[in-house]
Enzyme design. Structure first.
Site, PDB file in Angstrom:
ATOM      1  CB  SER A   6       2.706  -0.093   4.525  1.00  0.00           C
ATOM      2  OG  SER A   6       2.877   0.931   5.117  1.00  0.00           O
ATOM      3  CG  HIS A  48      -1.775   1.063   1.308  1.00  0.00           C
ATOM      4  ND1 HIS A  48      -3.043   1.377   0.651  1.00  0.00           N
ATOM      5  CD2 HIS A  48      -1.791   2.358   2.071  1.00  0.00           C
ATOM      6  CE1 HIS A  48      -3.523   2.329   0.613  1.00  0.00           C
ATOM      7  NE2 HIS A  48      -2.913   2.980   1.677  1.00  0.00           N
TER       8      HIS A  48
HETATM    9  C1  GRF Z   1       0.952   0.307  -6.129  1.00  0.00           C
HETATM   10  O1  GRF Z   1       1.286   1.877  -6.075  1.00  0.00           O
HETATM   11  C2  GRF Z   1       0.512  -0.364  -4.780  1.00  0.00           C
HETATM   12  O2  GRF Z   1       1.068   0.237  -3.702  1.00  0.00           O
HETATM   13  C3  GRF Z   1      -0.948  -0.140  -4.878  1.00  0.00           C
HETATM   14  O3  GRF Z   1      -1.238  -0.464  -6.412  1.00  0.00           O
HETATM   15  C4  GRF Z   1       0.156   0.345  -7.180  1.00  0.00           C
HETATM   16  C5  GRF Z   1       0.187  -0.940  -7.906  1.00  0.00           C
HETATM   17  O4  GRF Z   1       1.140  -0.597  -9.205  1.00  0.00           O
HETATM   18  N1  GRF Z   1      -1.498  -1.257  -4.078  1.00  0.00           N
HETATM   19  P1  GRF Z   1       1.628  -1.551 -10.101  1.00  0.00           P
HETATM   20  O5  GRF Z   1       0.475  -2.217 -10.762  1.00  0.00           O
HETATM   21  O6  GRF Z   1       2.292  -2.696  -9.660  1.00  0.00           O
HETATM   22  O7  GRF Z   1       2.533  -0.908 -10.920  1.00  0.00           O
END
Ligand code: GRF
Length: 217
Positions: free
Chosen positions: A133, A106
């Site tokens: 996190s 997250h």
């Molecule tokens: C990331 O920022 C993650 O923290 C959140 O969703 C985003 C996913 O990015 N849960 P990606 O698809 O891995 O580029």
């Protein structure tokens, strides 16, 4: 070798980081599951020769979707289920049977800023630190025990988009490292809490560059 299922809804850059990281040599991504057929992460999986599945959410009650998703995860015999940009709120139908085997990343220093728009919220609040996190997933949205934090200092005048990009880059180191420690059994979930060996992980989580490194030194 620990079998992983990775759940995505979009780009999948964290999936890519897991696939590319030498730290995850003890993990084998068995399948990549998306609720969206057009998720770019599915293409990344195919290129890596990994099985993909799509479980569409449209028209389904949350519990019905979660039951289908759970079946899909069980079908691929995943030992650890990794949410990597999976943009659905999950119910206990999915989270309860996977307790201790389900993790998420997250883009905030949880418990600060669960939910969306975390970067703008941190800037607006005048925070000095922001980051990402990794946590065990419970039925509470972004509320399960934190495993690890990666912190960044917010720069003067920084835009939410610039901050998002810097946090994203640090996620790509934080998630593979955290997963490596889950796969090795160094990090566990017991009695609703996260442990590093016999030590309870504090609410602010392990720090990417200190405790986790010390563990491998
Ligand atoms: C990331 O920022 C993650 O923290 C959140 O969703 C985003 C996913 O990015 N849960 P990606 O698809 O891995 O580029």
């Amino acid at each position: 070798m620990t079998a992983l299922a990775v759940l995505i809804s979009g780009n999948g850059s964290n999936l890519q980081a897991i696939l590319d990281s030498p730290e995850c040599s003890g993990a084998k991504v068995r399948c990549v599951i998306s609720n969206r057929p057009d998720a770019h992460g599915l293409e990344r999986a195919r290129r890596a020769g990994i099985a993909t599945r799509v479980v569409p959410h449209r028209g389904l009650q949350r519990e019905e979707f979660d039951a289908r998703l759970l079946q899909c995860v069980l079908d691929c015999s995943a030992e650890l289920v990794v949410l990597a940009g999976f943009m659905r709120i999950l119910t206990p139908v999915f989270t309860a049977p996977l307790a201790g085997r389900l993790v998420n990343i997250h883009p905030s220093l949880l418990p600060k800023y669960p939910g969306l728009n975390t970067h703008a919220r941190a800037i607006e609040a005048g925070d000095v630190w922001h980051g990402a996190s990794v946590h065990f997933v419970t039925e509470e949205l972004d509320g399960g025990p934190v495993i690890a934090h990666a912190r960044l200092r917010i720069q003067a005048g920084e835009s939410p988009e610039d901050l998002r990009q810097r946090v994203h880059a640090v996620e790509h180191r934080l998630y593979p490292r955290s997963i490596a420690h889950l796969c090795s059994g160094a990090v566990t979930f017991r009695g609703g809490a996260a442990y590093l060996g016999d030590q309870l992980i504090p609410p602010q989580g392990l720090r990417l560059d200190s405790e986790l490194r010390a563990l491998t030194a």
